[in-house]
Structures are given as C-alpha cells and as structure tokens.
Write a protein that holds these residues in place. Structure first.
Motif, mmCIF file in Angstrom:
data_model
loop_
_atom_site.group_PDB
_atom_site.id
_atom_site.type_symbol
_atom_site.label_atom_id
_atom_site.label_comp_id
_atom_site.label_asym_id
_atom_site.label_seq_id
_atom_site.Cartn_x
_atom_site.Cartn_y
_atom_site.Cartn_z
ATOM 1 N N ARG A 33 35.114 47.854 40.897
ATOM 2 C CA ARG A 33 34.335 47.213 39.837
ATOM 3 C C ARG A 33 35.143 46.062 39.274
ATOM 4 N N GLY A 35 34.816 42.274 36.572
ATOM 5 C CA GLY A 35 34.020 41.435 35.689
ATOM 6 C C GLY A 35 34.811 41.033 34.465
ATOM 7 N N ARG A 42 30.383 44.108 37.949
ATOM 8 C CA ARG A 42 29.708 44.373 39.224
ATOM 9 C C ARG A 42 30.454 45.481 39.945
#
Length: 74
Positions: A33, A35, A42
């Motif tokens: 993950r 961001g 994301r």
C-alpha cells in the motif's frame, strides 16, 4: 512494515506499507500500500506459492524504498 518519507521543502508526506499474510490456499500474499500520509492510498496484492518467494519479494521492495529515502519508525 510501515515506511514514511517526508520532505517539507517539496510538500511531500508519503507512506509505503508492506505486509505478508496467508491466503486461503496455503500460499502467501504480499500486500503493498502506498500514498500520501493521511489517506487510504492505493493497494496491490501479489500471490506466491512459497513463503520464501514472498519474503524475497518483500525484501526487494524494502531495499528499493529505503534507497529512495523512505524510513522506518517515523
């Protein structure tokens, strides 16, 4: 494992998370993950038949991100 990267001069505050877990069929899943801090970001998941393969992939991503300025424990 949570990595962060901050640079106030560039208005940058990012995260990158790497997690290993089992899947329902006896394999291992690598979840990545990323961001901006404070957002959900994301996510992408990769499936591996052997845990050692998933650990190798995780270690490769960790090395890449540390090389780009991400740090652990912020």
């Amino acid at each position: 494992m949570l990595l962060t990267r901050r640079d106030d001069a560039r208005n940058m505050a990012r995260f990158y998370a790497l997690d290993l877990g089992p899947d329902l069929f006896g394999g291992t899943v690598l979840s990545r993950r990323w961001g901006r801090l404070g957002t959900q970001g994301r996510e992408i998941r990769e499936w591996f038949a052997q845990p050692a393969e998933a650990e190798t992939a995780r270690d490769l991503w960790l090395k890449r991100k540390l090389g780009r300025g991400y740090r652990t424990g912020d």
